[in-house]
Design an enzyme around this catalytic site. Sequence first.
Site, PDB file in Angstrom:
ATOM      1  N   ASN A 108       0.817  -1.219   0.000  1.00  0.00           N
ATOM      2  CA  ASN A 108       0.000   0.000   0.000  1.00  0.00           C
ATOM      3  C   ASN A 108       0.852   1.271   0.000  1.00  0.00           C
ATOM      4  O   ASN A 108       0.588   2.205  -0.761  1.00  0.00           O
ATOM      5  CB  ASN A 108      -0.943   0.010   1.215  1.00  0.00           C
ATOM      6  CG  ASN A 108      -1.926  -1.140   1.159  1.00  0.00           C
ATOM      7  OD1 ASN A 108      -1.997  -1.847   0.159  1.00  0.00           O
ATOM      8  ND2 ASN A 108      -2.685  -1.347   2.226  1.00  0.00           N
ATOM      9  N   HIS A 154     -17.527  35.788 -30.776  1.00  0.00           N
ATOM     10  CA  HIS A 154     -18.731  35.104 -31.295  1.00  0.00           C
ATOM     11  C   HIS A 154     -18.523  34.601 -32.720  1.00  0.00           C
ATOM     12  O   HIS A 154     -19.481  34.524 -33.493  1.00  0.00           O
ATOM     13  CB  HIS A 154     -19.962  36.033 -31.272  1.00  0.00           C
ATOM     14  CG  HIS A 154     -20.162  36.721 -29.969  1.00  0.00           C
ATOM     15  ND1 HIS A 154     -20.889  36.182 -28.938  1.00  0.00           N
ATOM     16  CD2 HIS A 154     -19.696  37.912 -29.507  1.00  0.00           C
ATOM     17  CE1 HIS A 154     -20.883  37.024 -27.910  1.00  0.00           C
ATOM     18  NE2 HIS A 154     -20.157  38.070 -28.236  1.00  0.00           N
ATOM     19  N   SER A 275      -8.373  12.252 -48.963  1.00  0.00           N
ATOM     20  CA  SER A 275      -9.621  11.501 -48.873  1.00  0.00           C
ATOM     21  C   SER A 275      -9.531  10.308 -49.808  1.00  0.00           C
ATOM     22  O   SER A 275      -8.911  10.383 -50.865  1.00  0.00           O
ATOM     23  CB  SER A 275     -10.779  12.419 -49.278  1.00  0.00           C
ATOM     24  OG  SER A 275     -11.872  11.654 -49.739  1.00  0.00           O
ATOM     25  N   LYS A 281      -9.313  16.684 -51.863  1.00  0.00           N
ATOM     26  CA  LYS A 281      -9.299  17.028 -50.434  1.00  0.00           C
ATOM     27  C   LYS A 281      -7.909  17.038 -49.818  1.00  0.00           C
ATOM     28  O   LYS A 281      -7.080  16.203 -50.110  1.00  0.00           O
ATOM     29  CB  LYS A 281     -10.156  16.027 -49.642  1.00  0.00           C
ATOM     30  CG  LYS A 281     -11.631  16.066 -49.921  1.00  0.00           C
ATOM     31  CD  LYS A 281     -12.337  17.300 -49.352  1.00  0.00           C
ATOM     32  CE  LYS A 281     -12.381  17.329 -47.855  1.00  0.00           C
ATOM     33  NZ  LYS A 281     -13.368  16.385 -47.318  1.00  0.00           N
ATOM     34  N   GLU A 288      -7.632  17.574 -35.884  1.00  0.00           N
ATOM     35  CA  GLU A 288      -8.927  16.949 -35.543  1.00  0.00           C
ATOM     36  C   GLU A 288      -8.734  15.857 -34.495  1.00  0.00           C
ATOM     37  O   GLU A 288      -9.509  15.724 -33.547  1.00  0.00           O
ATOM     38  CB  GLU A 288      -9.585  16.354 -36.789  1.00  0.00           C
ATOM     39  CG  GLU A 288     -10.232  17.412 -37.669  1.00  0.00           C
ATOM     40  CD  GLU A 288     -10.707  16.857 -39.015  1.00  0.00           C
ATOM     41  OE1 GLU A 288     -11.355  17.597 -39.735  1.00  0.00           O
ATOM     42  OE2 GLU A 288     -10.408  15.691 -39.348  1.00  0.00           O
TER      43      GLU A 288
HETATM   44  N1  ARG Z   1      -1.688  -3.528  -7.440  1.00  0.00           N
HETATM   45  C1  ARG Z   1      -2.088  -2.835  -6.255  1.00  0.00           C
HETATM   46  C2  ARG Z   1      -2.501  -1.390  -6.622  1.00  0.00           C
HETATM   47  O1  ARG Z   1      -2.196  -0.996  -7.682  1.00  0.00           O
HETATM   48  C3  ARG Z   1      -0.961  -2.785  -5.280  1.00  0.00           C
HETATM   49  C4  ARG Z   1      -1.372  -2.625  -3.877  1.00  0.00           C
HETATM   50  C5  ARG Z   1      -2.030  -3.877  -3.401  1.00  0.00           C
HETATM   51  N2  ARG Z   1      -2.369  -3.786  -2.032  1.00  0.00           N
HETATM   52  C6  ARG Z   1      -3.255  -4.635  -1.461  1.00  0.00           C
HETATM   53  N3  ARG Z   1      -3.505  -4.451  -0.219  1.00  0.00           N
HETATM   54  N4  ARG Z   1      -3.815  -5.582  -2.144  1.00  0.00           N
HETATM   55  O2  ARG Z   1      -3.127  -0.703  -5.875  1.00  0.00           O
END
Ligand code: ARG
Length: 460
Positions: A108, A154, A275, A281, A288
């Site tokens: 995390n 405008h 085109s 064209k 675009e």
């Molecule tokens: N692949 C996960 C993400 O991108 C990584 C973190 C995973 N953490 C967990 N507690 N499963 O967020």
Amino acid sequence: MKLWEGRFTQPSAKSADDFNQSLSFDYKLYWHDILASIAHVKMLGETQIIPKESADKISDTLVNILADIEKGSLPLEGAEDIHTFVEQELTKRIGATGKMLHTARSRNDQVATDLRLYVKDSIVNVCGHLKALVNTLLNIANNNVQYIMPGYTHMRRAQPISVAQYINAYSEMFLRDIERFTDCYKRTDVMPLGSCAMAGTDFPIDRRMTASLLSFSEISQNSIDAVSDRDFVAEYIFCCSTVMAHLSRFSEDIIYYSSEEFGFIDISDKYSTGSSIMPQKKNPDIPELVRGKTGRVYGDLTAILTVIKGIPLSYNKDLQEDKEALFDAETTVLGCLGIFNELLQNISFDTRKMRNAAAGGFSTATDIADYLVQKGMPFRDAHAVTGQIVRYCIENNKTLDKLDLFVYQQFSTLFDEEILQRVRVNKSVEARKVIGGSARSAVRENIRSITKRLNRMFKE
Ligand code: ARG
């Protein structure tokens, strides 16, 4: 290998694995992931949380893994995500020692760190592209200070302007974009590592050491927020969105200015398309496409904002959805900036057509009103008198610069010889000497100011 299977009695279903995986897109983080792991393990060694020799061995092996990935000899496949992939490869190469890497860390805080490192580098890259674009615009502006075109409001002819003043308007937008990215960088430059899963860690880690190894200016102050914050991703994509908005407006201008109806701009054949059925064209596919791709980036912004909005604290797997939006916005904005810069270096102006168009459409009517005000008439009355003169011209098929003085004087006795000069487009453009105005001196000052601000932005 799974990093988490110890607790389970049954292997996961293949369909669940496929759905859960992120390696197919987060492989892009490999460089930053390994870099962050090297910094983390060095800190673990220095603080003696793991033996120094183990830390060195892990760090050396990570360097080798990185080299192999770069060489293309180690395909990024066969794991749940990039973090698992690297750890799995490490353990394959050095066995049990490799298993120490994840001490005092969670995926995390790891993924949040990787992503911040990635966004920081990306901001530098995008800003480099923006700088190159502004330099191209400055070049064009420098060559076109003396040329006149109609300015519109405008989509109706409003007032004559300098071509360089028009080009500078886009430089101003892109300068703001650089500024916005620079500001986003400050908030991205905060290291979450050390927050672990969400509550911090009981190991005596040295977060400042890791931050300094990774060149982070700050470290996060709340572990719960640190693992769940993706504001910086949303902000980055918003910055990309304003770049795209500006590119899209510019594209729109280029598309109609290069049409047969306007004929102000010619896009080089090298950046035009034909085109399949209509041989005559010459189509503006590139602007675009840039205009069209703006929608993708806005979509990415909507995606990340929506992902964030409903998740309870702290980390939830929804956050894995941050990456594809981020990568797509980045790839799109970089691609568009690159090709747009080339396109601009290959356009030419039909300055005669532009000037003639500027002279039509009564675009100096405001100058007549201003003239009357300078002679003592209140502006509202001057506006009404000028409106009557324009109506007279329309009914009698005349232009403002072709009216005789005595005709002007039928509308007001305040008119004298000078009005015949004031209604000419070059006089009108030159008269606006105010800072930011259309006069050559003001436009040159604008160019100087853009150059100065651009250089200052890249000095810090
Ligand atoms: N692949 C996960 C993400 O991108 C990584 C973190 C995973 N953490 C967990 N507690 N499963 O967020």
